[in-house]
Design a protein around this motif. Structure first.
Motif, PDB file in Angstrom:
ATOM      1  N   ALA A 223      37.001  35.841  36.181  1.00 50.04           N
ATOM      2  CA  ALA A 223      36.855  37.292  36.120  1.00 50.04           C
ATOM      3  C   ALA A 223      37.461  37.954  37.353  1.00 50.04           C
ATOM      4  O   ALA A 223      38.100  39.008  37.249  1.00 50.04           O
ATOM      5  CB  ALA A 223      35.383  37.675  35.976  1.00 50.04           C
ATOM      6  N   MET A 224      37.282  37.322  38.516  1.00 45.11           N
ATOM      7  CA  MET A 224      37.854  37.879  39.742  1.00 45.11           C
ATOM      8  C   MET A 224      39.375  37.879  39.662  1.00 45.11           C
ATOM      9  O   MET A 224      40.041  38.852  40.080  1.00 45.11           O
ATOM     10  CB  MET A 224      37.388  37.074  40.952  1.00 45.11           C
ATOM     11  N   GLN A 225      39.941  36.814  39.160  1.00 45.74           N
ATOM     12  CA  GLN A 225      41.393  36.759  39.002  1.00 45.74           C
ATOM     13  C   GLN A 225      41.880  37.819  38.010  1.00 45.74           C
ATOM     14  O   GLN A 225      42.929  38.444  38.219  1.00 45.74           O
ATOM     15  CB  GLN A 225      41.810  35.364  38.534  1.00 45.74           C
ATOM     16  N   ALA A 226      41.115  38.031  36.961  1.00 46.61           N
ATOM     17  CA  ALA A 226      41.485  39.049  35.979  1.00 46.61           C
ATOM     18  C   ALA A 226      41.450  40.444  36.600  1.00 46.61           C
ATOM     19  O   ALA A 226      42.363  41.253  36.386  1.00 46.61           O
ATOM     20  CB  ALA A 226      40.546  38.985  34.780  1.00 46.61           C
ATOM     21  N   VAL A 227      40.413  40.730  37.378  1.00 50.85           N
ATOM     22  CA  VAL A 227      40.311  42.031  38.044  1.00 50.85           C
ATOM     23  C   VAL A 227      41.479  42.236  38.995  1.00 50.85           C
ATOM     24  O   VAL A 227      42.115  43.298  39.017  1.00 50.85           O
ATOM     25  CB  VAL A 227      38.969  42.160  38.794  1.00 50.85           C
ATOM     26  N   ARG A 228      41.786  41.202  39.786  1.00 52.79           N
ATOM     27  CA  ARG A 228      42.927  41.325  40.704  1.00 52.79           C
ATOM     28  C   ARG A 228      44.213  41.616  39.957  1.00 52.79           C
ATOM     29  O   ARG A 228      44.956  42.538  40.307  1.00 52.79           O
ATOM     30  CB  ARG A 228      43.092  40.034  41.497  1.00 52.79           C
ATOM     31  N   GLY A 286      38.958  32.062  42.954  1.00 46.35           N
ATOM     32  CA  GLY A 286      38.286  33.352  42.974  1.00 46.35           C
ATOM     33  C   GLY A 286      38.330  33.990  44.348  1.00 46.35           C
ATOM     34  O   GLY A 286      38.509  35.207  44.472  1.00 46.35           O
ATOM     35  N   LEU A 287      38.135  33.183  45.384  1.00 44.25           N
ATOM     36  CA  LEU A 287      38.164  33.704  46.752  1.00 44.25           C
ATOM     37  C   LEU A 287      39.536  34.257  47.095  1.00 44.25           C
ATOM     38  O   LEU A 287      39.649  35.336  47.709  1.00 44.25           O
ATOM     39  CB  LEU A 287      37.776  32.596  47.731  1.00 44.25           C
TER      40      LEU A 287
END
Length: 324
Positions: A223-228, A286-287
């Motif tokens: 999800a973090m990668q998608a948001v980025r 994710g980080l």
């Protein structure tokens, strides 16, 4: 929640199908919440029908369009056309999300409900523009045919998570664009109509934002990668409209939608609400995405500040000319 990941920090094992299943209960909950708070409204009640007159063509008494007869400002006309043509591509948007989310269960119910609610926006905006004669009806129809004939393919059609992340921001961006257009339109009737549309867009944003929150909890790395990816590559769905770049530049100068608005009123509120930049316990992927997102937001803020300076200088020049 129906399904959990064996390791929240890992992106291994998650597929679109598994994510759709895992989020089904959240979709049902958000759908029920939405249906309790949403209010039906009648598009025809927001249109100034008494201002309408026949156009030439079939009717012998048809009156040609006159650009001087509308109270709507030039920037209001530009933004209204962009906003309407964006709404016009609803069949393509429905196809995109129905293909990604499916037509069954809570997901399918939401897809159809969202489409039905969005349909009102194009109806009321077109009726307003034709009844008030705010824009050239022939050119408007030519633009619609050109834009819809091209269709629409989402930049995020490859991934359900990317699509959820995108609409969480895009629905808010659309709400902001409609509200600012209303404020700048010069017509209280137009302002009232767009304020009503904006209420729908805000509820849609809340639905997708809450869904994105759940995705960040069960599959935070992905999800973090998608948001980025979505934030860094964000484009409004109307980018294929004929003359979009010129219209977008005019809307930026007219303070309907620009980099500062995009940063302050769209990206920042969603990221802050979800505490995206504060999420801990991420895996390496994710980080890295979180760090890159933070750097991008800082860079966008700096670019927006440069735009603010240029816009202020332009306003000063125009004021000086008007005074002289």
């Amino acid at each position: 929640m129906t399904l959990t990941s064996p390791h929240l920090g890992s992106s291994a094992g998650w597929t679109d199908a598994r994510l759709l299943y895992a989020l089904e209960e959240v979709v049902e909950k958000e759908l029920n919440r939405h249906l309790k708070v949403v209010k039906d409204w009648m598009p025809h009640e927001y249109v100034p029908w008494s201002d309408a007159r026949n156009f030439p063509g079939f009717f012998e008494d048809g009156e040609p369009w006159d650009p001087t007869r509308s109270p709507v400002t030039d920037i209001g006309k530009t933004a209204l056309v962009v906003n309407l043509l964006t709404e016009d591509n609803l069949p393509s948007y429905h196809h995109e999300i129905a293909s990604l989310f499916g037509r069954d269960g809570a997901w399918g119910t939401w897809v159809h409900r969202w489409t039905a609610e969005e349909g009102r926006h194009g109806i009321v905006m077109r009726d307003y523009l034709l009844a008030s004669r705010a824009v050239d009806p022939d050119k408007l129809e030519q633009f619609r045919m050109s834009h819809m004939s091209e269709g629409f393919e989402s930049d995020n059609r490859h991934s359900m998570l990317h699509s959820v992340a995108y609409v969480a921001f895009q629905e808010l961006a659309t709400r902001i664009s409609h509200r600012n257009t209303g404020h700048q339109s010069g017509d209280p009737v137009c302002d009232r109509m767009l304020a009503r549309i904006a209420l729908d867009e805000n509820l849609h944003m809340i639905f997708y934002r809450n869904l994105l929150k759940a995705a960040l909890e069960i599959a935070p790395d992905l999800a973090m990668q998608a948001v980025r990816d979505v934030v860094v590559n964000f484009r409004m769905p109307g980018h294929g409209i004929p003359g979009f770049e010129r219209a977008a530049a005019q809307m930026a100068i007219g303070e309907i939608y620009n980099m500062r608005i995009h940063h302050d009123d769209v990206l920042e509120p969603v990221l802050r609400h979800l505490k995206v930049l504060d999420i801990a316990g991420l895996g390496p992927e994710g980080l890295r995405a979180q760090e890159e997102l933070g750097l991008y937001m800082n860079g966008l803020d700096a670019e927006a500040t440069k735009f603010d300076v240029k816009l202020a200088a332009r306003k000063a020049r125009m004021a000086a000319r008007a005074a002289g």
